[in-house]
Design an enzyme around this catalytic site. Sequence first.
Site, mmCIF file in Angstrom:
data_model
loop_
_atom_site.group_PDB
_atom_site.id
_atom_site.type_symbol
_atom_site.label_atom_id
_atom_site.label_comp_id
_atom_site.label_asym_id
_atom_site.label_seq_id
_atom_site.Cartn_x
_atom_site.Cartn_y
_atom_site.Cartn_z
ATOM 1 N N ASP A 1 -16.728 0.258 -0.357
ATOM 2 C CA ASP A 1 -15.430 -0.252 -0.820
ATOM 3 C C ASP A 1 -14.500 -0.566 0.347
ATOM 4 O O ASP A 1 -13.456 -1.187 0.149
ATOM 5 C CB ASP A 1 -14.763 0.738 -1.789
ATOM 6 C CG ASP A 1 -14.664 2.145 -1.210
ATOM 7 O OD1 ASP A 1 -15.706 2.700 -0.823
ATOM 8 O OD2 ASP A 1 -13.548 2.681 -1.135
ATOM 9 N N LYS B 1 0.864 -1.184 0.000
ATOM 10 C CA LYS B 1 0.000 0.000 0.000
ATOM 11 C C LYS B 1 0.903 1.237 0.000
ATOM 12 O O LYS B 1 1.659 1.454 0.947
ATOM 13 C CB LYS B 1 -0.882 -0.035 1.255
ATOM 14 C CG LYS B 1 -2.057 0.916 1.228
ATOM 15 C CD LYS B 1 -2.979 0.614 2.412
ATOM 16 C CE LYS B 1 -4.039 1.683 2.571
ATOM 17 N NZ LYS B 1 -4.877 1.431 3.764
ATOM 18 N N ARG C 1 0.311 -5.091 3.684
ATOM 19 C CA ARG C 1 -0.895 -5.511 4.396
ATOM 20 C C ARG C 1 -1.211 -6.954 4.033
ATOM 21 O O ARG C 1 -1.063 -7.358 2.882
ATOM 22 C CB ARG C 1 -2.015 -4.573 3.971
ATOM 23 C CG ARG C 1 -3.389 -4.983 4.380
ATOM 24 C CD ARG C 1 -4.331 -3.809 4.292
ATOM 25 N NE ARG C 1 -4.862 -3.601 2.952
ATOM 26 C CZ ARG C 1 -5.741 -2.634 2.643
ATOM 27 N NH1 ARG C 1 -6.156 -1.789 3.581
ATOM 28 N NH2 ARG C 1 -6.189 -2.498 1.432
HETATM 29 P P1 AMP Z 1 -9.520 4.929 0.825
HETATM 30 O O1 AMP Z 1 -10.068 6.222 1.342
HETATM 31 O O2 AMP Z 1 -8.132 4.638 1.288
HETATM 32 O O3 AMP Z 1 -10.443 3.776 1.061
HETATM 33 O O4 AMP Z 1 -9.375 5.117 -0.746
HETATM 34 C C1 AMP Z 1 -10.454 5.354 -1.605
HETATM 35 C C2 AMP Z 1 -9.998 5.291 -3.031
HETATM 36 O O5 AMP Z 1 -9.029 6.325 -3.312
HETATM 37 C C3 AMP Z 1 -9.312 3.996 -3.428
HETATM 38 O O6 AMP Z 1 -9.630 3.718 -4.765
HETATM 39 C C4 AMP Z 1 -7.857 4.328 -3.283
HETATM 40 O O7 AMP Z 1 -7.026 3.491 -4.046
HETATM 41 C C5 AMP Z 1 -7.814 5.754 -3.777
HETATM 42 N N1 AMP Z 1 -6.674 6.489 -3.220
HETATM 43 C C6 AMP Z 1 -6.526 6.906 -1.954
HETATM 44 N N2 AMP Z 1 -5.354 7.557 -1.801
HETATM 45 C C7 AMP Z 1 -4.740 7.557 -2.999
HETATM 46 C C8 AMP Z 1 -3.507 8.078 -3.495
HETATM 47 N N3 AMP Z 1 -2.636 8.741 -2.718
HETATM 48 N N4 AMP Z 1 -3.211 7.884 -4.798
HETATM 49 C C9 AMP Z 1 -4.069 7.225 -5.604
HETATM 50 N N5 AMP Z 1 -5.245 6.720 -5.202
HETATM 51 C C10 AMP Z 1 -5.578 6.883 -3.915
HETATM 52 MG MG MG Z 2 -10.416 1.908 0.716
#
Ligand code: AMP
Ligand code: MG
Length: 473
Positions: A245, A109, A173
Amino acid sequence: MNMNIPFQNTYVHLPPRFFTRQTAVPVKAPRVIRFNAPLADELGITCDDSIEIAEVFAGNRQPGGADPLAQAYAGHQFGGFSPQLGDGRALLLGEVIDSAGQRRDIQLKGSGPTPYSRMGDGRAWLGPVLREYVVSEAMHALGLPTTRALAAVTTGETVYREAGGLPGAILTRVASSHLRVGTFQYFAARRDQDGLQALYDYTVARHYPHVEGPAHLLAEVIRRQARLIAGWMAVGFIHGVMNTDNTAISGETIDYGPCAFMDAYHPQTVFSSIDAHGRYAYDNQAHVIVWNMAQLATALVPLMPDQDEAIEDFTALVHAMPDQIETEWRSAFGRKIGIARATTADAALIGDLLARMADNRADFTNTFRALYSGSARDQFLDPAAFDDWETQWRARLTAEQDPKGIMAIANPAFIPRNHRIEQMIEAAVSGDFAPFERLLTVLANPYQDQPEASDLARPPHPSEVVQQTYCGT
Ligand code: AMP
Ligand code: MG
């Protein structure tokens, strides 16, 4: 010695539209912060060379047998549907069969952009990586199903966020899978019947081999999620981003973003900076999970030959979930007050205690931990509010065989308190990882009194209180 990870990959054999093959983008100067050797052992991973560990878990060297890919998924984020999310900063290296015979995903990650990155940089900074490491490992030690942390490395690169330039890091992870409610939604939203069927078959084979049909699968996921959410509530955990998600089909806690444990008890507690309306507040979690299961149900309907009948059956399953959560909640909180099998009358007793705790700003963890010793009253602004309740409770306990024994393993002394996490991150950013190591050591045995760590059991001073937590993005 070269690292050996005994990969046995299956996801990569699903139809190509399930994922995109992608390699990690190498980083400048990887260094190991922490490698979880006992977990590596469980996974059959052998390696004793820290340079190799840094290279592999930074994504600079691909271990033999890895077949890295970014998974596609969709999801409801704060109630709004995004048909296209996916691993924007994560890569599934592959799967192994652990020492218990269970299939586990190994995922990087923060390993660089993928076709699902949208506007993101695909990276993570040190703070959220250490937070997830500590909190997921603490969750495991508390006895709740969760993804695990196998490794954390720094990248030697700078990641830019609102706060400015920050040290880059990557977390490895481990999950029993990364199948999400949003994975089902991805195929359902596209009316991709074959994809949905392939996902169903894969899920059943991997997690629920005894299941016969989508209704049965739904019932099983509901059962595990009901238990999980009650378990979170029993340790005062607030996930913070219960988007579909971030809801795992396996029933594990996944995606530690702006999550937090409560100090003073209040049912409406929210920490996440992006949760302005309290959608994912502490006690709303029991409602939101039902909503999330309704989204899973909706995604499963196309798999049924008679859709009207399916809608009726699935609706009944979703409508029965609040009662299941209530039952799990009662049983978890019953144990917290020393009752082996709590009844509905006991639920009223628990509710009464919680209401008094909320009125009196009582510390959630320390109040329950101190119940039996009688010192819980000190947690209340007005100790008399506890005394009234205690009289009824002690009377009830006379019918129990081993209340003390039950409570000792239901009420942790240590949780990863927010202010300690923040202090740990601050120290790590300036190069001091001792607080990180100490938190991990203490939180590995949360139900044990550890007098030398009493400072970590203490609630924050007013000046230390963390008001908001932020997403790892
Ligand atoms: P999360 O809030 O971590 O569940 O992420 C929600 C979505 O945003 C997922 O599709 C992640 O892969 C994407 N995402 C979160 N942070 C980043 C990042 N720094 N670069 C690219 N995608 C991101
Ligand atoms: Mg997520």
